[in-house]
Every structure is written in structure tokens, then in C-alpha cells.
Design a protein around this motif. Structure first.
Motif, PDB file in Angstrom:
ATOM      1  N   PRO A  64       2.761  54.364  86.145  1.00 33.21           N
ATOM      2  CA  PRO A  64       2.484  53.179  86.965  1.00 33.21           C
ATOM      3  C   PRO A  64       1.278  52.415  86.447  1.00 33.21           C
ATOM      4  O   PRO A  64       0.593  52.866  85.510  1.00 33.21           O
ATOM      5  CB  PRO A  64       2.193  53.792  88.339  1.00 33.21           C
ATOM      6  CG  PRO A  64       1.592  55.123  88.007  1.00 33.21           C
ATOM      7  CD  PRO A  64       2.339  55.606  86.791  1.00 33.21           C
ATOM      8  N   TRP A  65       1.024  51.267  87.056  1.00 24.85           N
ATOM      9  CA  TRP A  65      -0.141  50.481  86.657  1.00 24.85           C
ATOM     10  C   TRP A  65      -0.982  50.069  87.872  1.00 24.85           C
ATOM     11  O   TRP A  65      -2.194  50.030  87.803  1.00 24.85           O
ATOM     12  CB  TRP A  65       0.276  49.270  85.842  1.00 24.85           C
ATOM     13  CG  TRP A  65       1.215  48.332  86.537  1.00 24.85           C
ATOM     14  CD1 TRP A  65       0.901  47.167  87.176  1.00 24.85           C
ATOM     15  CD2 TRP A  65       2.641  48.460  86.655  1.00 24.85           C
ATOM     16  NE1 TRP A  65       2.031  46.566  87.703  1.00 24.85           N
ATOM     17  CE2 TRP A  65       3.113  47.343  87.386  1.00 24.85           C
ATOM     18  CE3 TRP A  65       3.561  49.415  86.208  1.00 24.85           C
ATOM     19  CZ2 TRP A  65       4.459  47.173  87.687  1.00 24.85           C
ATOM     20  CZ3 TRP A  65       4.909  49.248  86.505  1.00 24.85           C
ATOM     21  CH2 TRP A  65       5.340  48.131  87.237  1.00 24.85           C
TER      22      TRP A  65
ATOM     23  N   GLN B 285      -1.002  49.905  92.523  1.00 23.25           N
ATOM     24  CA  GLN B 285      -0.329  50.202  93.792  1.00 23.25           C
ATOM     25  C   GLN B 285      -1.259  49.819  94.935  1.00 23.25           C
ATOM     26  O   GLN B 285      -2.472  50.062  94.869  1.00 23.25           O
ATOM     27  CB  GLN B 285      -0.003  51.697  93.859  1.00 23.25           C
ATOM     28  CG  GLN B 285       0.747  52.141  95.114  1.00 23.25           C
ATOM     29  CD  GLN B 285       1.032  53.636  95.096  1.00 23.25           C
ATOM     30  OE1 GLN B 285       0.731  54.330  94.128  1.00 23.25           O
ATOM     31  NE2 GLN B 285       1.615  54.137  96.183  1.00 23.25           N
ATOM     32  N   GLU B 286      -0.691  49.211  95.973  1.00 20.37           N
ATOM     33  CA  GLU B 286      -1.509  48.863  97.129  1.00 20.37           C
ATOM     34  C   GLU B 286      -1.817  50.116  97.952  1.00 20.37           C
ATOM     35  O   GLU B 286      -0.971  51.010  98.074  1.00 20.37           O
ATOM     36  CB  GLU B 286      -0.803  47.828  98.004  1.00 20.37           C
ATOM     37  CG  GLU B 286      -1.728  47.247  99.071  1.00 20.37           C
ATOM     38  CD  GLU B 286      -1.051  46.249  99.976  1.00 20.37           C
ATOM     39  OE1 GLU B 286      -1.749  45.726 100.871  1.00 20.37           O
ATOM     40  OE2 GLU B 286       0.159  46.001  99.810  1.00 20.37           O
TER      41      GLU B 286
ATOM     42  N   ASP C 124       0.902  58.007  93.204  1.00 19.16           N
ATOM     43  CA  ASP C 124       1.618  58.582  92.071  1.00 19.16           C
ATOM     44  C   ASP C 124       1.020  59.933  91.686  1.00 19.16           C
ATOM     45  O   ASP C 124       0.233  60.519  92.436  1.00 19.16           O
ATOM     46  CB  ASP C 124       1.620  57.602  90.896  1.00 19.16           C
ATOM     47  CG  ASP C 124       2.904  57.675  90.091  1.00 19.16           C
ATOM     48  OD1 ASP C 124       3.002  58.579  89.240  1.00 19.16           O
ATOM     49  OD2 ASP C 124       3.810  56.857  90.317  1.00 19.16           O
TER      50      ASP C 124
ATOM     51  N   TYR D 151      -0.331  42.774  89.914  1.00 15.48           N
ATOM     52  CA  TYR D 151       0.245  42.797  91.264  1.00 15.48           C
ATOM     53  C   TYR D 151       1.625  42.133  91.280  1.00 15.48           C
ATOM     54  O   TYR D 151       2.567  42.639  91.905  1.00 15.48           O
ATOM     55  CB  TYR D 151      -0.702  42.105  92.241  1.00 15.48           C
ATOM     56  CG  TYR D 151      -0.043  41.682  93.527  1.00 15.48           C
ATOM     57  CD1 TYR D 151       0.372  42.630  94.466  1.00 15.48           C
ATOM     58  CD2 TYR D 151       0.186  40.334  93.805  1.00 15.48           C
ATOM     59  CE1 TYR D 151       0.999  42.235  95.646  1.00 15.48           C
ATOM     60  CE2 TYR D 151       0.807  39.945  94.974  1.00 15.48           C
ATOM     61  CZ  TYR D 151       1.218  40.891  95.887  1.00 15.48           C
ATOM     62  OH  TYR D 151       1.838  40.501  97.046  1.00 15.48           O
TER      63      TYR D 151
ATOM     64  N   THR E 105       4.285  44.415  90.299  1.00 14.55           N
ATOM     65  CA  THR E 105       4.732  45.333  91.358  1.00 14.55           C
ATOM     66  C   THR E 105       5.662  44.629  92.343  1.00 14.55           C
ATOM     67  O   THR E 105       6.616  45.231  92.844  1.00 14.55           O
ATOM     68  CB  THR E 105       3.542  45.943  92.119  1.00 14.55           C
ATOM     69  OG1 THR E 105       2.859  44.943  92.891  1.00 14.55           O
ATOM     70  CG2 THR E 105       2.552  46.596  91.171  1.00 14.55           C
ATOM     71  N   ARG E 106       5.387  43.355  92.619  1.00 14.05           N
ATOM     72  CA  ARG E 106       6.274  42.599  93.521  1.00 14.05           C
ATOM     73  C   ARG E 106       7.671  42.483  92.926  1.00 14.05           C
ATOM     74  O   ARG E 106       8.679  42.636  93.638  1.00 14.05           O
ATOM     75  CB  ARG E 106       5.711  41.188  93.770  1.00 14.05           C
ATOM     76  CG  ARG E 106       4.461  41.125  94.621  1.00 14.05           C
ATOM     77  CD  ARG E 106       4.708  41.535  96.077  1.00 14.05           C
ATOM     78  NE  ARG E 106       5.856  40.894  96.689  1.00 14.05           N
ATOM     79  CZ  ARG E 106       5.861  39.638  97.169  1.00 14.05           C
ATOM     80  NH1 ARG E 106       4.757  38.900  97.119  1.00 14.05           N
ATOM     81  NH2 ARG E 106       6.940  39.132  97.727  1.00 14.05           N
TER      82      ARG E 106
ATOM     83  N   GLU F 127       9.011  44.532  91.098  1.00 11.93           N
ATOM     84  CA  GLU F 127       9.618  45.864  91.168  1.00 11.93           C
ATOM     85  C   GLU F 127       9.935  46.270  92.605  1.00 11.93           C
ATOM     86  O   GLU F 127      10.364  47.391  92.845  1.00 11.93           O
ATOM     87  CB  GLU F 127       8.679  46.884  90.533  1.00 11.93           C
ATOM     88  CG  GLU F 127       8.581  46.783  89.024  1.00 11.93           C
ATOM     89  CD  GLU F 127       9.871  47.179  88.322  1.00 11.93           C
ATOM     90  OE1 GLU F 127      10.437  48.234  88.657  1.00 11.93           O
ATOM     91  OE2 GLU F 127      10.318  46.403  87.441  1.00 11.93           O
TER      92      GLU F 127
ATOM     93  N   ALA G 233       7.700  45.826  95.498  1.00 10.14           N
ATOM     94  CA  ALA G 233       6.596  46.019  96.441  1.00 10.14           C
ATOM     95  C   ALA G 233       6.498  44.834  97.394  1.00 10.14           C
ATOM     96  O   ALA G 233       6.777  43.693  97.014  1.00 10.14           O
ATOM     97  CB  ALA G 233       5.281  46.189  95.683  1.00 10.14           C
TER      98      ALA G 233
END
Length: 395
Positions: free
Chosen positions: A235-236, A238-239, A275, A318, A321-322, A324, A326
Motif C-alpha cells: 500500500p501507499w 490509508q485514512e 495493512d 489520496y 486510493t479514491r 481504488e 476508498a
């Protein structure tokens, strides 16, 4: 790949190899004499003299490039404002549509480099709006102009000879190749040297054509990320949700703990578990303890290899992630930040106290954040690196 839409590669130092001192690199003087020097150096490097002559025959100094180099005020926006400007529903919808259209390309990227589609889609969106706006600056003129300018010649001069190599290979036209003001080319905006080192012929036509081939652009961007240190299938960003009693001084990229250690301190994923507990990670609170919060895994630091703007990097990560899946981050209720003028005043006051904030530019960069964190702790305030009017008044 350089996120050049606003900052022109953030000086792209890493991509150019070993650092070279500016005073060791020729610059300035008459423009024609400077170009003659480039031609002589190219010939001394082994390029054919006739090829060199053709390559440089129409080069011109570009005042518009120098003007563009000065326009970076958007980076004064805090993360919430900045991310809302760049991330729209239409960009999300377009990204998801393109993920389906190029599913075979993204599958190859996942297999070869272990990089999720959202990461490349975010780059593609922010760099050129998925290829729609790739820049209309003549690339050779831009590179030579910025090399002639004596502020950062060591960063741009090697790119000229890389472009010459591409020209010799038949993959660069000095008259018609255009891109961003800082010399990046194509849908994910790569510099000539990056193209030579990381270009991938994704569509199998025998050429790396980043302007017109999405497959070439995406696979080249993925190889570039891998070259810069991306760790496959990790991962890179995460909220997260933070406990009220967290030591705010421990937040920021200056401090890392394992995921397990953060969990022991009460850090939790906002929309699912964190993670791998063994991964090192940092906590990012871009607008202080009252605003959004993220955990940054090792891959997050790779973003800084081509762009030094903290706000831009966080927004790009960010957005990945959206794409993907999120949800929108919880903006919280952060204290109001400082205006550009107030930030410059703060930076000046911090400098007077002996802190290194870099240039007094009104931008909350990493140096200013570090100084704010330290002076907050010195004054007995929550050391969350978010400057407020109260902090400015106390100084």
C-alpha cells in the motif's frame, strides 16, 4: 513522470542522477553562444555533427517558459482546499472508465511491477487530465532556456542531450515535440532522460510514443515508479482515526513506527483494518490534529522522488486510493491556517529563531512544517506542525 501541471517537476533532481553543483555547469551569456557550446559538447560526446546541427538549428529562447517557472502560487492552498480543486467527480468517473478500457495494460502493470491501477490513473489525471492537456511549450526550447538560465542549469542541461539521443533514435522532433514548460513530454509527463531509461513500448509498434499511446505512457510510468523504488504489491496511503491522547510530535514524516506500534497507540483504519503490521509507517495530519489523518506506508515516500510539494504529493496519493475505492476523507474541523502573507511572516520569524525553513515563499513546505513542530513543542503547544494565527502571535 513529474507532476508538472503546476510545479514543473519540482526541480526533478533525483531523475537526473548524481548531483552536480550549479557552479560547475555552463550557463548564461549570449543565447547563441550558449547554444554553440551545447553543440560543441554534443559533438565531443560522440554525436554526429550533422545530426547536432539539425537538432539545434531552430532552437529559440522562450520567455514564456521563464514566466511559467514563476507561477506556483496554487501550492499556498492547504490540503483540503487543494485536493477539492483537483479531485472532481468527473475525474473519478473518467478514471474508472479508463481503468476498464485499458484493463489489459493495468493487468500487465500489476503483474510486472506490482502497482495498483489507481496509482497510475491518478498520475495520468493530474499530469494531463488523462492525456487531454499535455502542454504546448516547444520541448527543446524549454530545456535550452532553463539550462541557459543560471538558477538550475545542472537540472536541465542533461535533458538536452537525452532529447538529442531520442532525436537520433527517431523518437523526438525538435521542431514539433511539445509538452510542459519544464520539458516533460506525453500523457504522464516524462523528461527525455526518463524516457530513455524507463520508456516501454507498450503497444508493440517499435517506438515509445508517450503523447499518443496510452499503453506506452502507462507502462513507462510504471517502470519509472519501479525504478524510483516502488515496493510491489504494497500500500501507499490509508485514512485513519487517531486517539485523542496521541503525542502529536510523533506525527509527520520525520518519525516512523511499525503498523503494530501505531495500533498499540490506538491508531485505527477509518474504513478497514491497517495493512501489514510489520510495515514501517508515518502518520500524516496535513492540517493539524483537527483535520484529516492518514497513515503513509513506505511507497508514499516514492512520490517525493519527482515532486517535492507535500500538498501535491498527498493529494495525488489520496486520489489513487479514491480510484481504488476508498471513500471521501473526513475533513474534520481544523483550525484556520495562515494566508500567504502571514506564512511569510511566520517563516521570517522562524528564521530569526534559527530554524531552517528554506525560501521565505509563503508555502508550507517540509522545512517550515519541521520548524513549526519544533517551536510548538518549545512553546508548550500541541506539536502537530500546523501553523495558526495563535502561533504567529506568540512569536
Amino acid at each position: 513522470m513529474r507532476f508538472s501541471t503546476f510545479i514543473g517537476s519540482a526541480l526533478m533532481a533525483v531523475a537526473l542522477g548524481a548531483p552536480v553543483r550549479a557552479q560547475d555547469v555552463p550557463c548564461g551569456g549570449s543565447f547563441s553562444g550558449f547554444v554553440n557550446g551545447l553543440e560543441d559538447e554534443a559533438i565531443s560526446m560522440g554525436f554526429d555533427s550533422a545530426t547536432v546541427t539539425r537538432f539545434f538549428s531552430g532552437v529559440q529562447q522562450s520567455p514564456s517558459v521563464l514566466k511559467a517557472d514563476q507561477r506556483q502560487g496554487i501550492f499556498q492552498d492547504p490540503f483540503i482546499t487543494f485536493s477539492r480543486k483537483l479531485i472532481s467527480q468527473s475525474r473519478l468517473d473518467k478514471g474508472r472508465q479508463l481503468a476498464g478500457r485499458y484493463s489489459d495494460v493495468f493487468a500487465r502493470i500489476q503483474q510486472d511491477y506490482g502497482i495498483a491501477p489507481g496509482v497510475l490513473l491518478a498520475f495520468w489525471a493530474f499530469e494531463t487530465d488523462y492525456g487531454a492537456f499535455q502542454g504546448d511549450f516547444n520541448t527543446l526550447n524549454a530545456l535550452v532556456t532553463l539550462s541557459h538560465d543560471c538558477r538550475r542549469p545542472e537540472l536541465f542541461r542533461p535533458q538536452i542531450f537525452a532529447a538529442l539521443q531520442l532525436f537520433e533514435n527517431g523518437d523526438f522532433n525538435p521542431s514539433t515535440t511539445t509538452g510542459a514548460w519544464a520539458g516533460e513530454i506525453g500523457q504522464v509527463q516524462m523528461l527525455p532522460k526518463d524516457i530513455l531509461e524507463n520508456g516501454v513500448d507498450g503497444d508493440g509498434d517499435g517506438h515509445v510514443t508517450l503523447k499518443t499511446s496510452a499503453a506506452d505512457a502507462l507502462l513507462s510510468g510504471a517502470k519509472m515508479l519501479s525504478h524510483l523504488g516502488w515496493r510491489p504489491n504494497e500500500p501507499w496511503l490509508q485514512e485513519i482515526e487517531l486517539p485523542d491522547d496521541l503525542n502529536w510530535y510523533d506525527t509527520g514524516l520525520h518519525d516512523t513506527k511499525t503498523v503494530a506500534e501505531w495500533e498499540q497507540l490506538g491508531v485505527r483504519g477509518r474504513n478497514g483494518p491497517l495493512d501489514d503490521a510489520r510495515l514501517d509507517a508515518s502518520i500524516i495530519i496535513p492540517q493539524g490534529s483537527g483535520g484529516p489523518a492518514f497513515i503513509a506506508y513506505p511507497n508514499f515516500r516514492v512520490y517525493f522522488e519527482w515532486n517535492q510539494s507535500f500538498t501535491y504529493v498527498l493529494t495525488a496519493a489520496y486520489f489513487g486510493t479514491r480510484l481504488e475505492g476508498a471513500p471521501v476523507y473526513d475533513a474534520g474541523n481544523p483550525e484556520p491556517g495562515l494566508s500567504g502573507a502571514q506564512m511569510k511572516s511566520l517563516q521570517t520569524k522562524l528564521q530569526a529563531r534559527g530554524y531552517d525553513v528554506g525560501e521565505v515563499d509563503g508555502i508550507l513546505g517540509s522545512g517550515t512544517r519541521d520548524a513549526v513542530r519544533e517551536v510548538q513543542r518549545e512553546l508548550g503547544l500541541p506539536a502537530d506542525a500546523w501553523p495558526t494565527a495563535d502561533l504567529l502571535n506568540r512569536l
